[in-house]
Structures are given as C-alpha cells and as structure tokens.
Design a protein around this motif. Structure first.
Motif, PDB file in Angstrom:
ATOM      1  N   GLY A 224      54.227 117.267  61.868  1.00  0.00           N
ATOM      2  CA  GLY A 224      54.721 117.465  63.051  1.00  0.00           C
ATOM      3  C   GLY A 224      53.832 117.560  64.407  1.00  0.00           C
ATOM      4  N   THR A 225      52.997 116.963  64.359  1.00  0.00           N
ATOM      5  CA  THR A 225      51.770 117.141  65.450  1.00  0.00           C
ATOM      6  C   THR A 225      52.509 116.490  66.810  1.00  0.00           C
ATOM      7  OG1 THR A 225      50.786 114.936  65.230  1.00  0.00           O
ATOM      8  CG2 THR A 225      49.881 116.999  64.075  1.00  0.00           C
ATOM      9  N   LYS A 226      51.884 116.741  68.260  1.00  0.00           N
ATOM     10  CA  LYS A 226      52.396 116.335  69.254  1.00  0.00           C
ATOM     11  C   LYS A 226      52.338 114.713  69.280  1.00  0.00           C
ATOM     12  CE  LYS A 226      51.233 120.295  72.385  1.00  0.00           C
ATOM     13  NZ  LYS A 226      50.264 120.666  73.417  1.00  0.00           N
ATOM     14  N   GLN A 227      51.444 114.187  68.763  1.00  0.00           N
ATOM     15  CA  GLN A 227      50.972 112.614  68.650  1.00  0.00           C
ATOM     16  C   GLN A 227      52.045 112.033  67.745  1.00  0.00           C
ATOM     17  OE1 GLN A 227      47.585 111.677  66.055  1.00  0.00           O
ATOM     18  NE2 GLN A 227      47.944 109.404  66.416  1.00  0.00           N
ATOM     19  N   HIS A 228      52.352 112.660  66.683  1.00  0.00           N
ATOM     20  CA  HIS A 228      53.665 112.220  65.791  1.00  0.00           C
ATOM     21  C   HIS A 228      54.797 112.253  66.381  1.00  0.00           C
ATOM     22  CE1 HIS A 228      55.341 112.379  61.282  1.00  0.00           C
ATOM     23  NE2 HIS A 228      55.813 111.112  62.214  1.00  0.00           N
ATOM     24  N   LEU A 229      55.137 113.665  66.927  1.00  0.00           N
ATOM     25  CA  LEU A 229      56.446 113.692  67.652  1.00  0.00           C
ATOM     26  C   LEU A 229      56.610 112.813  68.805  1.00  0.00           C
ATOM     27  CD1 LEU A 229      56.717 117.613  67.869  1.00  0.00           C
ATOM     28  CD2 LEU A 229      58.044 115.968  66.455  1.00  0.00           C
ATOM     29  N   LYS A 230      55.643 112.562  69.840  1.00  0.00           N
ATOM     30  CA  LYS A 230      55.721 111.590  70.589  1.00  0.00           C
ATOM     31  C   LYS A 230      55.970 109.932  70.218  1.00  0.00           C
ATOM     32  CE  LYS A 230      52.871 109.620  74.807  1.00  0.00           C
ATOM     33  NZ  LYS A 230      51.737 109.814  75.453  1.00  0.00           N
ATOM     34  N   ALA A 231      55.251 109.587  69.020  1.00  0.00           N
ATOM     35  CA  ALA A 231      55.539 108.253  68.204  1.00  0.00           C
ATOM     36  C   ALA A 231      56.895 108.243  67.980  1.00  0.00           C
ATOM     37  CB  ALA A 231      54.522 108.232  67.390  1.00  0.00           C
ATOM     38  N   LEU A 232      57.510 109.119  67.433  1.00  0.00           N
ATOM     39  CA  LEU A 232      58.906 109.314  67.009  1.00  0.00           C
ATOM     40  C   LEU A 232      59.915 109.168  68.286  1.00  0.00           C
ATOM     41  CD1 LEU A 232      58.987 112.414  64.291  1.00  0.00           C
ATOM     42  CD2 LEU A 232      59.656 109.941  64.034  1.00  0.00           C
ATOM     43  N   GLU A 233      59.546 109.558  69.245  1.00  0.00           N
ATOM     44  CA  GLU A 233      60.520 109.342  70.457  1.00  0.00           C
ATOM     45  C   GLU A 233      60.434 108.011  70.954  1.00  0.00           C
ATOM     46  OE1 GLU A 233      59.316 112.266  73.547  1.00  0.00           O
ATOM     47  OE2 GLU A 233      59.716 114.057  72.480  1.00  0.00           O
ATOM     48  N   GLU A 234      59.112 107.629  70.994  1.00  0.00           N
ATOM     49  CA  GLU A 234      59.072 106.244  71.366  1.00  0.00           C
ATOM     50  C   GLU A 234      59.414 105.118  70.342  1.00  0.00           C
ATOM     51  OE1 GLU A 234      55.405 103.390  73.234  1.00  0.00           O
ATOM     52  OE2 GLU A 234      54.867 105.585  72.577  1.00  0.00           O
ATOM     53  N   TYR A 235      59.232 105.333  68.971  1.00  0.00           N
ATOM     54  CA  TYR A 235      59.638 104.201  68.274  1.00  0.00           C
ATOM     55  C   TYR A 235      60.648 104.452  67.185  1.00  0.00           C
ATOM     56  CZ  TYR A 235      54.881 102.756  69.676  1.00  0.00           C
ATOM     57  OH  TYR A 235      53.790 102.364  70.357  1.00  0.00           O
ATOM     58  N   GLY A 236      61.103 105.800  66.978  1.00  0.00           N
ATOM     59  CA  GLY A 236      62.030 106.332  66.058  1.00  0.00           C
ATOM     60  C   GLY A 236      61.509 106.369  64.782  1.00  0.00           C
ATOM     61  N   PRO A 237      62.241 106.786  63.826  1.00  0.00           N
ATOM     62  CA  PRO A 237      61.642 107.140  62.498  1.00  0.00           C
ATOM     63  C   PRO A 237      61.697 106.060  61.614  1.00  0.00           C
ATOM     64  CG  PRO A 237      64.186 108.040  62.797  1.00  0.00           C
ATOM     65  CD  PRO A 237      63.537 107.281  63.969  1.00  0.00           C
ATOM     66  N   THR A 238      60.875 105.906  60.589  1.00  0.00           N
ATOM     67  CA  THR A 238      60.645 104.879  59.443  1.00  0.00           C
ATOM     68  C   THR A 238      61.281 105.161  58.223  1.00  0.00           C
ATOM     69  OG1 THR A 238      58.778 105.785  58.493  1.00  0.00           O
ATOM     70  CG2 THR A 238      58.223 104.292  60.489  1.00  0.00           C
ATOM     71  N   ILE A 239      61.424 104.389  57.333  1.00  0.00           N
ATOM     72  CA  ILE A 239      62.072 104.674  55.985  1.00  0.00           C
ATOM     73  C   ILE A 239      61.151 105.501  55.335  1.00  0.00           C
ATOM     74  CG2 ILE A 239      63.035 102.363  55.706  1.00  0.00           C
ATOM     75  CD1 ILE A 239      60.550 101.677  53.971  1.00  0.00           C
ATOM     76  N   HIS A 240      59.877 105.944  55.893  1.00  0.00           N
ATOM     77  CA  HIS A 240      59.023 106.833  55.093  1.00  0.00           C
ATOM     78  C   HIS A 240      59.284 108.337  55.906  1.00  0.00           C
ATOM     79  CE1 HIS A 240      56.849 103.677  53.093  1.00  0.00           C
ATOM     80  NE2 HIS A 240      57.068 103.060  54.307  1.00  0.00           N
ATOM     81  N   HIS A 241      60.088 108.762  56.870  1.00  0.00           N
ATOM     82  CA  HIS A 241      60.464 109.723  57.248  1.00  0.00           C
ATOM     83  C   HIS A 241      61.525 110.600  56.722  1.00  0.00           C
ATOM     84  CE1 HIS A 241      58.277 108.308  60.674  1.00  0.00           C
ATOM     85  NE2 HIS A 241      57.897 109.540  61.055  1.00  0.00           N
ATOM     86  N   ARG A 242      61.534 111.890  56.668  1.00  0.00           N
ATOM     87  CA  ARG A 242      62.577 112.637  55.848  1.00  0.00           C
ATOM     88  C   ARG A 242      63.719 112.976  56.950  1.00  0.00           C
ATOM     89  NH1 ARG A 242      58.202 117.106  53.415  1.00  0.00           N
ATOM     90  NH2 ARG A 242      56.712 115.313  52.391  1.00  0.00           N
ATOM     91  N   LYS A 243      64.889 112.261  56.433  1.00  0.00           N
ATOM     92  CA  LYS A 243      66.071 112.356  57.522  1.00  0.00           C
ATOM     93  C   LYS A 243      66.706 113.725  57.511  1.00  0.00           C
ATOM     94  CE  LYS A 243      67.382 107.478  56.526  1.00  0.00           C
ATOM     95  NZ  LYS A 243      68.153 106.688  55.977  1.00  0.00           N
ATOM     96  N   THR A 244      66.269 114.612  56.851  1.00  0.00           N
ATOM     97  CA  THR A 244      66.998 116.114  56.599  1.00  0.00           C
ATOM     98  C   THR A 244      66.089 117.072  57.348  1.00  0.00           C
ATOM     99  OG1 THR A 244      65.809 116.299  54.414  1.00  0.00           O
ATOM    100  CG2 THR A 244      68.362 115.466  54.748  1.00  0.00           C
TER     101      THR A 244
END
Length: 253
Positions: A224-244
């Motif tokens: 959960g780096t800043k880069q990753h969190l920013k991408a999540l905000e912009e693009y949303g999660p993928t099927i490879h993200h942990r929903k819990t």
C-alpha cells in the motif's frame, strides 16, 4: 619489490592466507596497506558468513541426524493489498556449502536473492512453491489462507520430510513440526524457503505489472504505497486486489 598494482591484483585473486602476504603486511606504502586492509575485511566477512551458515546448519541438524529430511517453510506477501500470498517448502542436503551467505530474503539484494534461488533449486532434495490467490485470501482470511498454502507446499514435496520447520506458524499436517519465531534467521531450510517464496512472488508481480502498468506492481509488489493508493483512487481495484483489505473493502462497500 612488487608494484602497488601487482600487489592489488594478487590480493584480489587470493582466497586465503599465503606466505607472501607477510611482506605485504609489513609494506609501509599507504596504498599497499589500504589494499591489505581491504583484503583482511573481505576475509573477515567470509569467516562471519561461514560461521552464520554453520550455525543455521547446526540449528537444522538439532532436529535430527544427517539422514533426517528437514523441510523449511516460509511465505511472502501477507501484507500487500494485491496479488497472491506465496509459500515455499524446501528440503536441503546437509550442510550445502553452496548456500553460504544465504539469509532472510529481506536482508539480501534482488540480484543476490535471484542468484540464491537458482542455487537452491539446483541443490534442493525437493522444493515446492504454492500461490494462494486473492480470492482464497478473501474467502478464508490472510492467516488461514497462508496456513493452507503452506500445508499445500509441504504435502506437494516429492520427498516426505521427517520434520517441518515453519516460520512463526503451526500447520495442520501429520508430520512432526516446530514453529520458529524469526526462523529465516535461524534455519537454513527456512531461509531457503523465504528466498523461493519472495523471488517467485516478485516475478509474479512483475508479470502482473505488464497487464496493469498503471498500478506500479513492479515497483511496490502490491503493498500500500502512495503510488498504489493513488492508482486505486483513480482506476479502482482489479481482480488481483484483496477485497477484504482496506481501503479496497470500503471501495466495494
């Protein structure tokens, strides 16, 4: 009298003490002494690594004799927001001096981890690497998913171990085992499993980065780096993200 260049070259190619080094030790030239001290530090580092290696081997052997098959088990990727948790089980031959310098995967550079992974695979009596996908992590919880993955790794070994040494976890297996805190710093087998799990997961995340370049998986491996969190905000999660895992859980809610 040998030139400074000749002495430097000779020291670089020398792996142990030789009689001609007595003259080098007594040579008062500053550059010669600098080269001599560099060589001594290198030898001390080698001695230290050998002692650490022997301590890890002795630790593993304390669970049985030289004919005892000891499997080390470890994981990589319990904390990231995306990607699998990867576990590995490894049975090494006794001593295995080719692995002098092997340590906890977090203490080694990427190049050294990859080099050791190759050596481990070449020398291991048996090894197995298991990938537990995000869907199972969400279904079971990360602790149980890791435990089940470790169990799968152990039971998939081509040789059944006599003893299983696990890094800080107890597995539901019918084989004698011991859960060891910071096991990758104490056991050569666990350290080897740590390397295989880490390198396999890093390779996986680098491949995932090709399909999803906007998330930067190759840089942060799903953490959960800043880069990753920013991408999540912009693009949303993928099927490879942990929903819990938060903040992904809240995104789905």
């Amino acid at each position: 009298m040998k030139s400074i260049k000749e002495i430097t070259v000779a020291l670089k190619s020398a792996d142990e003490w030789q009689d001609w080094m007595k003259d080098i030790a007594e040579d008062e030239r500053v550059s010669v002494q600098k080269a001599w001290h560099t060589w001594q530090k290198k030898q001390e580092k080698k001695r230290q690594l050998l002692q650490e290696h022997q301590a890890k081997v002795a630790f593993d052997l304390s669970y049985g004799g030289i004919d005892t098959l000891i499997a080390g088990v470890d994981e990589a990727g319990r904390g990231p927001l995306a990607g699998p948790v990867v576990t590995a089980a490894v049975i090494l031959p006794t001593s295995c001096e080719a692995l002098v310098g092997l340590n906890d995967s977090k203490q080694l550079s990427k190049d050294k981890r990859n080099a050791f992974a190759t050596i481990i695979k070449e020398h291991a009596i048996s090894y197995f690497i298991h990938f537990q996908p995000p869907q199972q992590i969400d279904a079971l919880n990360i602790y149980e998913a890791t435990k089940q993955s470790m169990k799968e790794s152990v039971e998939s070994l081509t040789r059944k171990p006599h003893v299983v040494l696990v890094d800080a976890m107890t597995l539901p297996i019918a084989i004698p085992q011991d859960s060891i805190i910071k096991g990758d710093a104490k056991s050569l087998a666990i350290a080897a499993a740590s390397i295989l799990a880490k390198t396999a997961r890093d390779d996986y995340m680098e491949q995932l980065d090709i399909d999803f370049p906007m998330y930067g998986f190759a840089q942060h491996a799903g953490y959960g780096t800043k880069q990753h969190l920013k991408a999540l905000e912009e693009y949303g999660p993928t099927i490879h993200h942990r929903k819990t895992f938060e903040p992904i859980k809240s995104m789905f809610e």
